[in-house]
Design a protein around this motif. Structure first.
Motif, PDB file in Angstrom:
ATOM      1  N   LEU A 142       0.858  -1.187   0.000  1.00 23.72           N
ATOM      2  CA  LEU A 142       0.000   0.000   0.000  1.00 23.72           C
ATOM      3  C   LEU A 142       0.890   1.231   0.000  1.00 23.72           C
ATOM      4  N   VAL A 143       0.794   2.043  -1.060  1.00 19.27           N
ATOM      5  CA  VAL A 143       1.688   3.186  -1.209  1.00 19.27           C
ATOM      6  C   VAL A 143       0.881   4.451  -1.482  1.00 19.27           C
ATOM      7  N   THR A 144       1.539   5.576  -1.253  1.00 13.39           N
ATOM      8  CA  THR A 144       1.018   6.881  -1.628  1.00 13.39           C
ATOM      9  C   THR A 144       1.721   7.329  -2.899  1.00 13.39           C
ATOM     10  N   ALA A 145       0.966   7.886  -3.825  1.00  7.30           N
ATOM     11  CA  ALA A 145       1.542   8.414  -5.064  1.00  7.30           C
ATOM     12  C   ALA A 145       1.110   9.865  -5.226  1.00  7.30           C
ATOM     13  N   ASN A 146       2.085  10.728  -5.429  1.00  3.33           N
ATOM     14  CA  ASN A 146       1.815  12.136  -5.693  1.00  3.33           C
ATOM     15  C   ASN A 146       3.005  12.720  -6.442  1.00  3.33           C
ATOM     16  N   GLU A 147       3.088  14.017  -6.521  1.00  6.83           N
ATOM     17  CA  GLU A 147       4.150  14.656  -7.300  1.00  6.83           C
ATOM     18  C   GLU A 147       5.527  14.511  -6.670  1.00  6.83           C
ATOM     19  N   CYS A 148       5.584  14.023  -5.414  1.00  2.86           N
ATOM     20  CA  CYS A 148       6.857  13.921  -4.709  1.00  2.86           C
ATOM     21  C   CYS A 148       7.302  12.485  -4.457  1.00  2.86           C
ATOM     22  N   THR A 149       6.392  11.544  -4.466  1.00  6.09           N
ATOM     23  CA  THR A 149       6.737  10.163  -4.161  1.00  6.09           C
ATOM     24  C   THR A 149       5.982   9.225  -5.088  1.00  6.09           C
ATOM     25  N   ASN A 150       6.662   8.154  -5.506  1.00  7.43           N
ATOM     26  CA  ASN A 150       6.081   7.215  -6.478  1.00  7.43           C
ATOM     27  C   ASN A 150       5.535   7.971  -7.689  1.00  7.43           C
ATOM     28  N   THR A 151       6.383   8.818  -8.229  1.00 10.91           N
ATOM     29  CA  THR A 151       5.941   9.724  -9.296  1.00 10.91           C
ATOM     30  C   THR A 151       5.579   8.991 -10.583  1.00 10.91           C
ATOM     31  N   ASP A 152       6.233   7.859 -10.859  1.00 11.74           N
ATOM     32  CA  ASP A 152       5.857   7.098 -12.052  1.00 11.74           C
ATOM     33  C   ASP A 152       4.430   6.572 -11.934  1.00 11.74           C
ATOM     34  N   LEU A 153       4.102   6.049 -10.763  1.00 14.92           N
ATOM     35  CA  LEU A 153       2.735   5.573 -10.554  1.00 14.92           C
ATOM     36  C   LEU A 153       1.744   6.734 -10.594  1.00 14.92           C
ATOM     37  N   PHE A 154       2.146   7.872 -10.050  1.00 16.31           N
ATOM     38  CA  PHE A 154       1.276   9.044 -10.074  1.00 16.31           C
ATOM     39  C   PHE A 154       0.977   9.450 -11.514  1.00 16.31           C
ATOM     40  N   PHE A 155       1.976   9.388 -12.367  1.00 20.51           N
ATOM     41  CA  PHE A 155       1.780   9.665 -13.792  1.00 20.51           C
ATOM     42  C   PHE A 155       0.851   8.625 -14.418  1.00 20.51           C
ATOM     43  N   ALA A 156       1.147   7.347 -14.206  1.00 21.24           N
ATOM     44  CA  ALA A 156       0.443   6.280 -14.914  1.00 21.24           C
ATOM     45  C   ALA A 156      -1.010   6.138 -14.481  1.00 21.24           C
ATOM     46  N   MET A 157      -1.280   6.331 -13.203  1.00 21.03           N
ATOM     47  CA  MET A 157      -2.634   6.110 -12.691  1.00 21.03           C
ATOM     48  C   MET A 157      -3.596   7.233 -13.059  1.00 21.03           C
ATOM     49  N   ARG A 158      -3.096   8.308 -13.615  1.00 21.32           N
ATOM     50  CA  ARG A 158      -3.957   9.410 -14.060  1.00 21.32           C
ATOM     51  C   ARG A 158      -4.069   9.364 -15.584  1.00 21.32           C
ATOM     52  N   GLY A 159      -4.896   8.436 -16.066  1.00 19.49           N
ATOM     53  CA  GLY A 159      -5.129   8.335 -17.500  1.00 19.49           C
ATOM     54  C   GLY A 159      -4.582   7.087 -18.137  1.00 19.49           C
ATOM     55  N   GLY A 160      -3.746   6.319 -17.420  1.00 19.19           N
ATOM     56  CA  GLY A 160      -3.138   5.127 -17.997  1.00 19.19           C
ATOM     57  C   GLY A 160      -4.031   3.908 -18.011  1.00 19.19           C
ATOM     58  N   GLY A 161      -5.240   4.035 -17.460  1.00 17.54           N
ATOM     59  CA  GLY A 161      -6.196   2.940 -17.505  1.00 17.54           C
ATOM     60  C   GLY A 161      -6.234   2.129 -16.230  1.00 17.54           C
ATOM     61  N   GLY A 162      -7.410   1.588 -15.919  1.00 14.44           N
ATOM     62  CA  GLY A 162      -7.586   0.801 -14.710  1.00 14.44           C
ATOM     63  C   GLY A 162      -7.123  -0.629 -14.878  1.00 14.44           C
ATOM     64  N   GLY A 163      -6.978  -1.333 -13.739  1.00  9.52           N
ATOM     65  CA  GLY A 163      -6.643  -2.748 -13.757  1.00  9.52           C
ATOM     66  C   GLY A 163      -5.290  -3.069 -14.328  1.00  9.52           C
ATOM     67  N   THR A 164      -4.327  -2.136 -14.226  1.00  7.04           N
ATOM     68  CA  THR A 164      -3.054  -2.299 -14.927  1.00  7.04           C
ATOM     69  C   THR A 164      -1.848  -2.098 -14.026  1.00  7.04           C
ATOM     70  N   PHE A 165      -1.819  -1.008 -13.275  1.00  8.15           N
ATOM     71  CA  PHE A 165      -0.649  -0.642 -12.486  1.00  8.15           C
ATOM     72  C   PHE A 165      -0.840  -0.891 -10.991  1.00  8.15           C
TER      73      PHE A 165
END
Length: 590
Positions: free
Chosen positions: A268-291
Motif C-alpha cells: 500500500l503506497v502513496t503516489a503524488n508529485e513527490c513520491t512514487n511519481t511514475d505511478l502518479f503519472f500512470a494512474m492518471r489516464g493510464g487505464g484501470g486494472g493495470t498498475f
C-alpha cells in the motif's frame, strides 16, 4: 441478489476438484505458460483459499452467477423472484450491487442471463471475489493472486465499456465498498513540502458519483465527475474522466492531488508529485486494472456553478435527404466557437427514429437533439444569444428543419444533474466506439464531416459530446504531466456510437465488432491524428495502444514492466498486455 457459499462447502468442493485434477494429463512442456485455472494442479488448494478468507476477515465470496434465480438447474433458482431480477437487469444499480456482474453481457460471454432456457453457469465470471472494505483486504487479494499465479481483475461498479472488470477463471477485487468522503479547505500531499491552497476532497475508490455530488452540494461545492450515477471514482479517473465541467476546469485526471493504491507486490503506497511519481503519472489516464488498485484519491473541488441549460431539437422528416447531415455538420462546426464562450453539453445524432414530436403520426425523423449549458451565466439570455445566429442560419438554409428550444436555469450542478444524468438501458450485448475531434475535423471540410456523421449515426443514434475546451487544453496537472491521451489537449468533441447484437450468437457478435469499425471510419479520416477515449471505446480499436495513449504509451509500458514485471494485473485493452493472450478461457503467455 447475492448468494455466497459457506467456506466449509468451498473447501469440500475444492477438495473434490483437486482430487479429480490429479487425473488430468499434464500440459505438454512446449505449451505456453498460463495462469492457473480450476480443475488443474496449478489451481490453489482449498486450504489456500480458506487462508485468504481468514486473512480478509471472512470477505472472500464465491457468488452465484447473476442470472441464476431464473434457471431451474441452479441451486439459487427462485421462480417468484425471477421477474424482479429481469426488470432490474436493465439498470445500472443492479450491476453495481452485484460482485461480478458488469453492465454489458458479452464481457462475461452471456454465460448466465436471466432468461429461462438460456444456459447458465459461472464460466464467464470470477471464481472468487474479495469484497474489500479496507485497503488491507486489497493487499491480501493481490498477494494471493501473485503468489498463486491466479488471474486477477478489479471491479468497482461494473460501469465498464471495454470489459476490463470481469474475467473467467479469476480472482476479483471488488472495491465497491471502499468508501469515505473527507473534505479539505487546503491540502498538503504526503512527503511534499507544499501546501495546495485549493479546496479538495479525499474519497474511497468505490464512491459513486451521485454520493459525491450530493455530499459536496451541501457544501456548495462540486467536482469533475461522470455522467452516470453509478460511475465510481476509480475506473473513471484512471481513464482520464470527462465531464460537463471539463471545458472550464479540465479532465478528472487533471484534478488529482494524491492517491493511495495497492501495487502488484501487494504494498500500500502513496503516489503524488513527490513520491512514487511514475505511478502518479500512470494512474492518471493510464487505464484501470493495470498498475495497481486505487483505494482512495484526493482531488480538487470547485464552487458549484449555476447552470443555464438549452434543450435543442433539430429534426427533419426528410430522412433520405443528405441536407439533414449538412445541417448537422454546420451545427457541429460551431462547437469550437461555442466552447470558447464557455458552452459545453451533450448532443445526440439520429439517422432514422420514430418522430418524437408526433408519436402517433407513424413518421420518422433525422437530425440532432442536445442539452447544452453555460455555467454562471449573467442571465438566461446569455446562452440564447450565443445560439441565435446559429438558429437563424438554419432557418434560412434548411427551412424544412423543425427547430425547438427550451431554456431552463438551475441553481447548482447537482440540480441540473438530477434531471440529466445518464439513464440509458444497460444489461445488453453492446459494443461502442469513439473518436476525439479537433477544430479541423469539425470545421475544415463540412461536406466530409456531413458524410462522416451520417455514417456514424446510420446504426441508430450517435453522440457528439462537447466536453473539452480551454480547461482541458490549458490544464496543469500536479507533477507537470499525466498519462492522459495527448489528443485531449486539442480536442473539442468526444463522439461515440454503439451497436447492439443478439446474445449467444457468435456471428452477430462478430458483425457488431465490424459494424462499429465501419461506423467510425469517417471520423477516423476526419481526425487521423487524434485517437479515442479509452473508457468509452471499442476493445478492437486498431492500434489501440496509440489510439488510447498516443506518445505516452512507450513510457507507460516502461512503468508497467518496472512495477509489475510478472504481470499480476492483465486486461484488454490495457497497457503492456502484449505478452499474454486469452486461449479458451485461459490467460497464457505468448
Amino acid at each position: 441478489m447475492l448468494f455466497t457459499y459457506p467456506l466449509n462447502i468451498i473447501s469440500i468442493l475444492f477438495h473434490v476438484l483437486t482430487i479429480s485434477s490429479l487425473q488430468t494429463p499434464l500440459v505438454a512442456a512446449h505449451c505456453p505458460s498460463c495462469k492457473a485455472v480450476p480443475n488443474t494442479p496449478s489451481w490453489p488448494c482449498p486450504s489456500a483459499w480458506a487462508h485468504l478468507n481468514a486473512s480478509t476477515g471472512g470477505r472472500l465470496l464465491r457468488p452465484t452467477p447473476p442470472g441464476a434465480l431464473c434457471h431451474p438447474d441452479q441451486p439459487a433458482y427462485n421462480a417468484s423472484a425471477c421477474p424482479a431480477l429481469q426488470a432490474a437487469w436493465s439498470t445500472y444499480d443492479f450491476h453495481q450491487r452485484d460482485p461480478v456482474s458488469s453492465m454489458w453481457n458479452q464481457f462475461s460471454n452471456d454465460t448466465c442471463l436471466p432468461v429461462p432456457g438460456y444456459p447458465c453457469s459461472g464460466d464467464g465470471y470470477p471464481v472468487f471475489v474479495v469484497n474489500a472494505t479496507d485497503p488491507k483486504h486489497v493487499q491480501f487479494g493481490v498477494r494471493f493472486a501473485r503468489d498463486h499465479n491466479v488471474r486477477l481483475v478489479v471491479k468497482s461498479t461494473g460501469h465498464d465499456y471495454v470489459g476490463r472488470s470481469v474475467a473467467s477463471n479469476s480472482l476479483s477485487i471488488w472495491t465497491h465498498h471502499l468508501r469515505g468522503i473527507r473534505t479539505h479547505a487546503s491540502y498538503s500531499p504526503k512527503h511534499c513540502n507544499v501546501l495546495i491552497n485549493h479546496t479538495a476532497v479525499t474519497v474511497g475508490a468505490g464512491e459513486d458519483m451521485i454520493s459525491l455530488y450530493t455530499h459536496l452540494d451541501a457544501l456548495n461545492q462540486t467536482l469533475i465527475g461522470g455522467g452516470g450515477q453509478t460511475v465510481s471514482v476509480g475506473g473513471y479517473l484512471t481513464g482520464g474522466g470527462h465531464s460537463l465541467l471539463s471545458p472550464r476546469y479540465g479532465l478528472a485526471a487533471d484534478q488529482v492531488l494524491e492517491m493511495q493504491l495497492v501495487t502488484p507486490t501487494g504494498e500500500l503506497v502513496t503516489a503524488n508529485e513527490c513520491t512514487n511519481t511514475d505511478l502518479f503519472f500512470a494512474m492518471r489516464g493510464g487505464g484501470g486494472g493495470t498498475f495497481g488498485v486505487m483505494t482512495s484519491v484526493t482531488v480538487r473541488t470547485y464552487p458549484t456553478p449555476n447552470i443555464t441549460n438549452l434543450s435543442l431539437t433539430l429534426a427533419s422528416t426528410d430522412t433520405a435527404s443528405p441536407r439533414v447531415w449538412e445541417m448537422v455538420s454546420y451545427v457541429l462546426s460551431q462547437f469550437p466557437s461555442l466552447a470558447g464562450s464557455g458552452v459545453s453539453g451533450y448532443s445526440y445524432l439520429f439517422n432514422t427514429i420514430p418522430n418524437p414530436l408526433a408519436p402517433s403520426s407513424n413518421t420518422s425523423v433525422s437530425g440532432l437533439v442536445a442539452a447544452v449549458v453555460l455555467q454562471d451565466a449573467p442571465s438566461s439570455d446569455s446562452l440564447t444569444s450565443l445560439f441565435s445566429p446559429i438558429l437563424s442560419h438554419i432557418n434560412q438554409n434548411w427551412p424544412d428543419v423543425f427547430v425547438q428550444t427550451n431554456v431552463t436555469t438551475y441553481p447548482s450542478f447537482l440540480s441540473w444533474y438530477n434531471e440529466h444524468y445518464d439513464t440509458t438501458e444497460t444489461g445488453l450485448d453492446t459494443y461502442i466506439g469513439s473518436r476525439l475531434l479537433d477544430r479541423a475535423a469539425l470545421t475544415a471540410n463540412l461536406t466530409a464531416s456531413a458524410e462522416a456523421f451520417r455514417r456514424l449515426s446510420s446504426g441508430g443514434v450517435a453522440t457528439a459530446y462537447l466536453v473539452s475546451g480551454p480547461g482541458v487544453w490549458n490544464a496543469d496537472p500536479r507533477g507537470g504531466t499525466s498519462a492522459v491521451l495527448p489528443a485531449w489537449r486539442r480536442a473539442y468533441v468526444h463522439s461515440t456510437v454503439g451497436v447492439g447484437f443478439k446474445p449467444l450468437n457468435a456471428t452477430a457478435r462478430a458483425e457488431a465488432v465490424e459494424k462499429v469499425d465501419y461506423l467510425l471510419q469517417g471520423l477516423r479520416r476526419l481526425a487521423p491524428g487524434m485517437g479515442a477515449y479509452v473508457n468509452e471505446a471499442t476493445p478492437y480499436e486498431p492500434d489501440w495502444q496509440h489510439q488510447f495513449w498516443g506518445d505516452n504509451y512507450d513510457r507507460l509500458v516502461e512503468i508497467k514492466r518496472k512495477v509489475d514485471p510478472d504481470d499480476v494485473f492483465w486486461c484488454h485493452p490495457c497497457v503492456g498486455n502484449e505478452r499474454w493472450r486469452e486461449v479458451d478461457g485461459r490467460l497464457c503467455r505468448v
